[in-house]
Design a protein around this motif. Structure first.
Motif, PDB file in Angstrom:
ATOM      1  N   GLU A 275       0.852  -1.197   0.000  1.00  0.00           N
ATOM      2  CA  GLU A 275       0.000   0.000   0.000  1.00  0.00           C
ATOM      3  C   GLU A 275       0.879   1.235   0.000  1.00  0.00           C
ATOM      4  N   GLY A 276       0.513   2.222  -0.833  1.00  0.00           N
ATOM      5  CA  GLY A 276       1.332   3.414  -0.974  1.00  0.00           C
ATOM      6  C   GLY A 276       1.262   4.379   0.183  1.00  0.00           C
ATOM      7  N   SER A 277       0.105   4.487   0.835  1.00  0.00           N
ATOM      8  CA  SER A 277      -0.051   5.424   1.941  1.00  0.00           C
ATOM      9  C   SER A 277       0.606   4.851   3.198  1.00  0.00           C
ATOM     10  N   ALA A 278       1.549   5.596   3.767  1.00  0.00           N
ATOM     11  CA  ALA A 278       2.232   5.125   4.967  1.00  0.00           C
ATOM     12  C   ALA A 278       1.261   4.966   6.130  1.00  0.00           C
ATOM     13  N   ILE A 279       0.275   5.853   6.210  1.00  0.00           N
ATOM     14  CA  ILE A 279      -0.688   5.796   7.314  1.00  0.00           C
ATOM     15  C   ILE A 279      -1.550   4.547   7.214  1.00  0.00           C
ATOM     16  N   LEU A 280      -2.146   4.315   6.032  1.00  0.00           N
ATOM     17  CA  LEU A 280      -2.997   3.143   5.874  1.00  0.00           C
ATOM     18  C   LEU A 280      -2.172   1.861   5.956  1.00  0.00           C
ATOM     19  N   ARG A 281      -0.981   1.874   5.385  1.00  0.00           N
ATOM     20  CA  ARG A 281      -0.117   0.688   5.419  1.00  0.00           C
ATOM     21  C   ARG A 281       0.213   0.305   6.858  1.00  0.00           C
ATOM     22  N   ALA A 282       0.613   1.288   7.653  1.00  0.00           N
ATOM     23  CA  ALA A 282       0.977   1.011   9.043  1.00  0.00           C
ATOM     24  C   ALA A 282      -0.251   0.650   9.868  1.00  0.00           C
ATOM     25  N   GLY A 283      -1.365   1.323   9.592  1.00  0.00           N
ATOM     26  CA  GLY A 283      -2.586   1.029  10.341  1.00  0.00           C
ATOM     27  C   GLY A 283      -3.077  -0.380  10.113  1.00  0.00           C
ATOM     28  N   LEU A 284      -3.110  -0.802   8.855  1.00  0.00           N
ATOM     29  CA  LEU A 284      -3.530  -2.166   8.535  1.00  0.00           C
ATOM     30  C   LEU A 284      -2.603  -3.181   9.196  1.00  0.00           C
ATOM     31  N   ALA A 285      -1.305  -2.939   9.095  1.00  0.00           N
ATOM     32  CA  ALA A 285      -0.335  -3.874   9.653  1.00  0.00           C
ATOM     33  C   ALA A 285      -0.491  -3.989  11.165  1.00  0.00           C
ATOM     34  N   HIS A 286      -0.660  -2.860  11.832  1.00  0.00           N
ATOM     35  CA  HIS A 286      -0.776  -2.866  13.294  1.00  0.00           C
ATOM     36  C   HIS A 286      -2.025  -3.606  13.751  1.00  0.00           C
ATOM     37  N   VAL A 287      -3.161  -3.275  13.145  1.00  0.00           N
ATOM     38  CA  VAL A 287      -4.425  -3.871  13.570  1.00  0.00           C
ATOM     39  C   VAL A 287      -4.458  -5.375  13.274  1.00  0.00           C
ATOM     40  N   LEU A 288      -3.999  -5.776  12.093  1.00  0.00           N
ATOM     41  CA  LEU A 288      -4.052  -7.192  11.726  1.00  0.00           C
ATOM     42  C   LEU A 288      -3.057  -8.019  12.536  1.00  0.00           C
ATOM     43  N   SER A 289      -1.854  -7.485  12.781  1.00  0.00           N
ATOM     44  CA  SER A 289      -0.877  -8.228  13.586  1.00  0.00           C
ATOM     45  C   SER A 289      -1.325  -8.317  15.035  1.00  0.00           C
ATOM     46  N   ALA A 290      -2.022  -7.273  15.515  1.00  0.00           N
ATOM     47  CA  ALA A 290      -2.513  -7.295  16.904  1.00  0.00           C
ATOM     48  C   ALA A 290      -3.558  -8.381  17.116  1.00  0.00           C
ATOM     49  N   GLN A 291      -4.199  -8.806  16.039  1.00  0.00           N
ATOM     50  CA  GLN A 291      -5.203  -9.866  16.134  1.00  0.00           C
ATOM     51  C   GLN A 291      -4.602 -11.252  15.883  1.00  0.00           C
ATOM     52  N   GLY A 292      -3.286 -11.340  15.846  1.00  0.00           N
ATOM     53  CA  GLY A 292      -2.639 -12.635  15.740  1.00  0.00           C
ATOM     54  C   GLY A 292      -2.240 -13.070  14.344  1.00  0.00           C
ATOM     55  N   HIS A 293      -2.500 -12.236  13.325  1.00  0.00           N
ATOM     56  CA  HIS A 293      -2.102 -12.597  11.970  1.00  0.00           C
ATOM     57  C   HIS A 293      -0.593 -12.370  11.789  1.00  0.00           C
ATOM     58  N   GLN A 294       0.036 -13.176  10.961  1.00  0.00           N
ATOM     59  CA  GLN A 294       1.470 -13.081  10.710  1.00  0.00           C
ATOM     60  C   GLN A 294       1.704 -12.234   9.463  1.00  0.00           C
ATOM     61  N   LEU A 295       2.432 -11.139   9.644  1.00  0.00           N
ATOM     62  CA  LEU A 295       2.642 -10.211   8.527  1.00  0.00           C
ATOM     63  C   LEU A 295       4.105 -10.109   8.152  1.00  0.00           C
ATOM     64  N   ALA A 296       4.363 -10.103   6.847  1.00  0.00           N
ATOM     65  CA  ALA A 296       5.681  -9.724   6.344  1.00  0.00           C
ATOM     66  C   ALA A 296       5.781  -8.201   6.456  1.00  0.00           C
ATOM     67  N   PRO A 297       6.968  -7.639   6.393  1.00  0.00           N
ATOM     68  CA  PRO A 297       7.089  -6.179   6.433  1.00  0.00           C
ATOM     69  C   PRO A 297       6.268  -5.540   5.315  1.00  0.00           C
ATOM     70  N   PRO A 298       5.338  -4.627   5.629  1.00  0.00           N
ATOM     71  CA  PRO A 298       4.517  -3.988   4.591  1.00  0.00           C
ATOM     72  C   PRO A 298       5.388  -3.184   3.630  1.00  0.00           C
ATOM     73  N   VAL A 299       4.976  -3.132   2.369  1.00  0.00           N
ATOM     74  CA  VAL A 299       5.770  -2.446   1.351  1.00  0.00           C
ATOM     75  C   VAL A 299       4.879  -1.520   0.531  1.00  0.00           C
ATOM     76  N   HIS A 300       5.535  -0.658  -0.262  1.00  0.00           N
ATOM     77  CA  HIS A 300       4.795   0.260  -1.137  1.00  0.00           C
ATOM     78  C   HIS A 300       5.196   0.102  -2.596  1.00  0.00           C
ATOM     79  N   ASP A 301       6.197  -0.744  -2.870  1.00  0.00           N
ATOM     80  CA  ASP A 301       6.780  -0.861  -4.212  1.00  0.00           C
ATOM     81  C   ASP A 301       6.494  -2.246  -4.777  1.00  0.00           C
TER      82      ASP A 301
END
Length: 248
Positions: free
Chosen positions: A7-33
């Motif tokens: 996701e290109g937006s740093a705010i939405l990218r970080a928000g999605l990552a934080h909320v989804l990881s907080a619920q126990g999902h496993q995330l790779a480092p979010p990217v924009h490219d």
């Protein structure tokens, strides 16, 4: 659930990552490219790739190309594609092949956590989800792109289809070709073509390029079959959006 977010937006990218990881999902480092996605997906083998249509380096349609590339290389990975506005040409590209494990949402749906998780769960299991507004956008684009005048309004909903026509449409929604449908139903390909034409006519799918008509019929099917979500109250919507924004 293992997830990759692009996701290109740093705010939405970080928000999605934080909320989804907080619920126990496993995330790779979010990217924009989009250029880093092939290696990232190959390394982390996610259950679902979540990507915006527009990514670096040109911010045009790299997300669509990345999604299609992931589907070619890793057929078992689900893809959730989203965009700020309905873009019929992109959803048509996404759903032209095998539609299992695919979703297309408008960006405002990404701040509804419950709806987002439900979508991720459904496509990880091989289901399909499409934003109902996409049906209207694709229909409008198809109508504007054809030369003949408007239809006479005879078209109706899925209830107007016969049992055999419904079977054909359901198999179309699974991404099957006419020949594959004929083999599955043990009928001739000519019979399938007649039933597909009847589906277009009864659902009042506008004339135009055959691929667009097919995609539009499938989107109509998916939209009509999805149970409408109960509308969120204004305070609930604002609360959820603040939750994602504050998480960033």
């Amino acid at each position: 659930m293992r997830l990759v977010i692009a996701e290109g937006s740093a705010i939405l990218r970080a928000g999605l990552a934080h909320v989804l990881s907080a619920q126990g999902h496993q995330l790779a480092p979010p990217v924009h490219d989009a250029r880093v996605l092939p290696a990232l997906v190959a390394t982390h083998t996610p259950d679902v790739l979540i990507t915006n249509v527009r990514l670096a380096p040109t911010w045009s349609d790299e997300g669509v190309g990345a999604a299609l590339d992931v589907r070619r290389r890793h057929p078992g990975i689900g893809v959730l594609l989203f965009s700020a506005t309905p873009e019929p040409e992109h959803v048509a590209r996404l759903f032209t092949g095998d539609g299992a494990g695919l979703a297309y949402l408008l960006q405002d749906r990404m701040t509804d956590y419950d709806g987002l998780v439900d979508t991720l769960t459904r496509i990880a299991a091989g289901g399909m989800v499409v934003d109902p507004r996409m049906v209207r956008a694709l229909a409008t684009a198809t109508v504007h792109g054809r030369r003949e005048g408007p239809r006479d309004g005879r078209g109706g909903g899925l209830g107007t289809l016969s049992e055999r026509e419904s079977e054909v449409l359901a198999l179309m929604a699974q991404g099957r070709t006419n020949s594959a449908i004929a083999e599955r139903l043990v009928v001739s390909q000519g019979t399938v073509e007649k039933r597909v034409a009847a589906v277009f006519d009864k659902l009042d799918i506008p004339g135009g390029p055959s691929d667009n008509r097919r995609v539009l019929a499938v989107l109509r099917y998916l939209s009509d079959r999805q149970a409408p979500a109960a509308p969120l109250g204004i305070r609930q919507q604002e609360s959820r959006r603040r939750h994602l924004s504050s998480a960033a």
